[in-house]
Scaffold this motif. Structure first.
Motif, PDB file in Angstrom:
ATOM      1  N   UNK A 199       0.829  -1.209   0.000  1.00 21.48           N
ATOM      2  CA  UNK A 199       0.000   0.000   0.000  1.00 21.48           C
ATOM      3  C   UNK A 199       0.861   1.255   0.000  1.00 21.48           C
ATOM      4  N   UNK A 200       0.366   2.283  -0.666  1.00 25.25           N
ATOM      5  CA  UNK A 200       0.971   3.620  -0.633  1.00 25.25           C
ATOM      6  C   UNK A 200      -0.153   4.645  -0.587  1.00 25.25           C
ATOM      7  N   UNK A 201       0.152   5.816  -0.056  1.00 19.95           N
ATOM      8  CA  UNK A 201      -0.826   6.899   0.036  1.00 19.95           C
ATOM      9  C   UNK A 201      -0.512   7.961  -1.006  1.00 19.95           C
ATOM     10  N   UNK A 202      -1.543   8.396  -1.728  1.00 20.45           N
ATOM     11  CA  UNK A 202      -1.364   9.423  -2.754  1.00 20.45           C
ATOM     12  C   UNK A 202      -2.291  10.600  -2.476  1.00 20.45           C
ATOM     13  N   UNK A 203      -1.917  11.742  -3.041  1.00 22.79           N
ATOM     14  CA  UNK A 203      -2.721  12.957  -2.912  1.00 22.79           C
ATOM     15  C   UNK A 203      -3.039  13.498  -4.295  1.00 22.79           C
ATOM     16  N   UNK A 204      -4.243  14.025  -4.433  1.00 22.77           N
ATOM     17  CA  UNK A 204      -4.682  14.627  -5.689  1.00 22.77           C
ATOM     18  C   UNK A 204      -5.390  15.928  -5.357  1.00 22.77           C
ATOM     19  N   UNK A 224       1.941  -4.904  -9.144  1.00 22.54           N
ATOM     20  CA  UNK A 224       0.621  -4.356  -9.438  1.00 22.54           C
ATOM     21  C   UNK A 224       0.477  -2.964  -8.835  1.00 22.54           C
ATOM     22  N   UNK A 225       0.975  -2.809  -7.606  1.00 16.60           N
ATOM     23  CA  UNK A 225       0.896  -1.490  -6.966  1.00 16.60           C
ATOM     24  C   UNK A 225       1.676  -0.457  -7.773  1.00 16.60           C
ATOM     25  N   UNK A 226       2.845  -0.841  -8.266  1.00 18.69           N
ATOM     26  CA  UNK A 226       3.649   0.096  -9.044  1.00 18.69           C
ATOM     27  C   UNK A 226       2.932   0.497 -10.323  1.00 18.69           C
ATOM     28  N   UNK A 227       2.263  -0.462 -10.963  1.00 20.65           N
ATOM     29  CA  UNK A 227       1.516  -0.153 -12.179  1.00 20.65           C
ATOM     30  C   UNK A 227       0.373   0.816 -11.891  1.00 20.65           C
ATOM     31  N   UNK A 228      -0.286   0.620 -10.760  1.00 16.81           N
ATOM     32  CA  UNK A 228      -1.383   1.511 -10.368  1.00 16.81           C
ATOM     33  C   UNK A 228      -0.852   2.909 -10.080  1.00 16.81           C
ATOM     34  N   UNK A 229       0.244   2.986  -9.326  1.00 12.96           N
ATOM     35  CA  UNK A 229       0.818   4.292  -9.000  1.00 12.96           C
ATOM     36  C   UNK A 229       1.263   5.033 -10.255  1.00 12.96           C
ATOM     37  N   UNK A 230       1.776   4.282 -11.223  1.00 13.80           N
ATOM     38  CA  UNK A 230       2.182   4.904 -12.489  1.00 13.80           C
ATOM     39  C   UNK A 230       0.977   5.527 -13.189  1.00 13.80           C
ATOM     40  N   UNK A 231      -0.131   4.785 -13.239  1.00 14.43           N
ATOM     41  CA  UNK A 231      -1.326   5.292 -13.902  1.00 14.43           C
ATOM     42  C   UNK A 231      -1.890   6.501 -13.167  1.00 14.43           C
ATOM     43  N   UNK A 232      -1.881   6.452 -11.841  1.00 11.60           N
ATOM     44  CA  UNK A 232      -2.363   7.596 -11.062  1.00 11.60           C
ATOM     45  C   UNK A 232      -1.474   8.814 -11.278  1.00 11.60           C
ATOM     46  N   UNK A 233      -0.184   8.568 -11.360  1.00 14.77           N
ATOM     47  CA  UNK A 233       0.762   9.663 -11.598  1.00 14.77           C
ATOM     48  C   UNK A 233       0.447  10.379 -12.907  1.00 14.77           C
ATOM     49  N   UNK A 262      -1.778  12.481  -9.723  1.00 23.76           N
ATOM     50  CA  UNK A 262      -1.645  12.095  -8.317  1.00 23.76           C
ATOM     51  C   UNK A 262      -0.172  12.130  -7.905  1.00 23.76           C
ATOM     52  N   UNK A 263       0.062  12.437  -6.625  1.00 21.02           N
ATOM     53  CA  UNK A 263       1.416  12.491  -6.068  1.00 21.02           C
ATOM     54  C   UNK A 263       1.497  11.595  -4.854  1.00 21.02           C
ATOM     55  N   UNK A 264       2.635  10.926  -4.672  1.00 20.37           N
ATOM     56  CA  UNK A 264       2.859  10.206  -3.433  1.00 20.37           C
ATOM     57  C   UNK A 264       2.896  11.191  -2.278  1.00 20.37           C
ATOM     58  N   UNK A 265       2.345  10.783  -1.149  1.00 21.21           N
ATOM     59  CA  UNK A 265       2.351  11.633   0.035  1.00 21.21           C
ATOM     60  C   UNK A 265       3.793  11.898   0.466  1.00 21.21           C
ATOM     61  N   UNK A 313       9.357  12.515  -6.902  1.00 17.64           N
ATOM     62  CA  UNK A 313       9.723  13.915  -7.071  1.00 17.64           C
ATOM     63  C   UNK A 313       9.311  14.506  -8.404  1.00 17.64           C
ATOM     64  N   UNK A 314       8.339  13.884  -9.069  1.00 14.63           N
ATOM     65  CA  UNK A 314       7.851  14.404 -10.349  1.00 14.63           C
ATOM     66  C   UNK A 314       6.344  14.600 -10.245  1.00 14.63           C
ATOM     67  N   UNK A 315       5.881  15.769 -10.621  1.00 18.27           N
ATOM     68  CA  UNK A 315       4.463  16.103 -10.518  1.00 18.27           C
ATOM     69  C   UNK A 315       3.920  16.464 -11.894  1.00 18.27           C
TER      70      UNK A 315
END
Length: 428
Positions: A4-9, A61-70, A74-77, A159-161
């Protein structure tokens, strides 16, 4: 074991559809989410904020999801500085290098967010610690073949938004946010009027208009109207191929386009040789500009581009006859020339050419206004799907669109003949 990871949008994430896309991405890729905080903006200018925990059964799978959200902003907290790795050799990037989107992007370097210059999709992101004019850090994109040994390349997405374009707070007319829909039933007259108004506004503000055109513009009889727009100063850059220029120059020399008289639709005897004779004459003269200066070419789009100092790029193809001496036959050199044009453009007209338009579209930021016109709806759809958030797509005969556009632009203060009918897929 769950990962799990937390993201902000944050931003105008509801009416721009960002939250819907993010929720959908998590579910489609096999993950789950838990919304921990959701602050909804309650008036037109207020932004919304969402923090959510994203989970998956495995790290991949989590990395693939985070990539799509990015990709959707979306940004990692608690983001950390961008991870930079030196390029080990010319044209070689580190493993897991960050591949850019066409959206406005920032990098976190030394605790500060820096705008990425020359944003373009599918590039490496380079940071120079002291590359800015004031000696501070600079971030920009580089295509892979331009990477040099020692370039500091961003890896992963820490570090990329990314800032996907959001729905504007006011109406956008034909260029409204994510218009995207392509229909032969769209009222052509009103849409062309809005495109004409946008061209006038861009020029009035000192902006840059780029035209990407295929040979069909000349073959359909629309060349004169495009030449009029060039002569009136409404075209700053022209990106075409050897075929377009040859058709246009042939028209000036012989009154034909690919051997056909554009006015009478007749095929003169030996007309099929006109295009190759044209190329020969231009080579003999030493190029298009020399042919204009010598009086060999006295009309047409290329003539007006020379007379009005329009930045013109002729990109070559394996299919080219000749080619004309002005044609750039090195594919990488042609890409770079197109890229320079695209990065300066405020609005781009893509007229009846799929492959050339896709090439230009790959170089454009998502914020550049784009007009795509073709008789084939599949062509228009493919061009709009390249990612512009401010695009107009029209399925119509290019021979109708360009003259009508020129009329609306050049006679803005004159009454326009309302009998011009909406043009559907048949071009009628």
């Amino acid at each position: 074991m769950s990962h799990s990871r937390t993201v902000e949008i944050e931003g105008h994430i509801i009416d721009s559809g960002t939250m819907q896309r993010c929720f959908g991405a998590v579910m489609d890729l096999g993950g789950s989410f838990d919304v921990e905080q959701f602050d909804v903006g309650t008036h037109e200018e207020a932004e919304s904020y969402c923090r959510m925990a994203v989970s998956a059964d495995d790290a991949e799978t989590l990395q693939a999801i985070l990539h799509e959200l990015h990709q959707n902003g979306a940004m990692l907290e608690n983001p950390t500085d961008v991870d930079l790795v030196s390029a080990p050799a010319d044209k070689v990037v580190p493993p897991n290098f960050y591949s850019t989107t066409n959206h406005p992007t920032e990098v976190l370097y030394d605790g500060e967010w820096i705008d990425v210059e020359r944003i373009e999709m599918d590039c490496a992101l380079v940071v120079e610690p002291h590359g800015a004019p004031d000696g501070g850090p600079r971030a920009y994109t580089k295509v892979l073949n331009a990477v040099e040994e020692g370039d500091l390349i961003a890896t992963d997405q820490s570090g990329i938004r990314v800032r996907p374009p959001e729905r504007p707070r006011s109406g956008g007319g034909a260029f409204g946010f994510m218009q995207g829909g392509v229909s032969a039933e769209r009222p052509s007259n009103s849409t062309i009027r809005e495109v004409a108004a946008e061209l006038r506004e861009v020029k009035a503000a000192g902006g840059n208009v780029m035209v990407v055109a295929g040979p069909a513009v000349i073959h359909s009889g629309a060349g004169d109207a495009l030449a009029d727009l060039v002569a009136a100063g409404y075209v700053d850059a022209l990106s075409v191929g050897n075929g377009f220029a040859t058709h246009d120059l042939e028209r000036s020399l012989y009154g034909t386009s690919l051997g056909m008289d554009v006015e009478t639709l007749e095929h003169p005897r030996k007309g099929h040789k006109h295009h190759i004779w044209t190329i020969s004459e231009i080579i003999r003269a030493g190029g298009i500009e020399a042919a204009v200066e010598d009086g060999i070419i006295g009309e047409g789009v290329m003539y007006q581009c020379v007379k009005n100092d329009v930045d013109t790029v002729l990109a070559g193809s394996i299919r080219d006859d000749g080619p004309l001496p002005d044609t750039i036959t090195d594919a990488v050199a042609a890409q770079n020339a197109i890229r320079d044009q695209a990065h300066e453009a405020d609005i781009v007209l893509m007229l009846a050419t799929l492959l050339h338009s896709v090439a230009v579209g790959n170089c454009l930021p998502s914020t550049t206004k784009t007009v795509c016109v073709d008789i084939n709806p599949a062509t228009v759809t493919q061009l709009l799907d390249r990612g512009s958030a401010q695009a107009v797509g029209m399925v119509t005969d290019i021979g109708t669109f360009v003259p009508t556009l020129a009329e609306f632009v050049l006679d803005a203060d004159e009454p326009i003949d309302e009998s011009v009918e909406s043009a559907g897929a048949s071009g009628e």
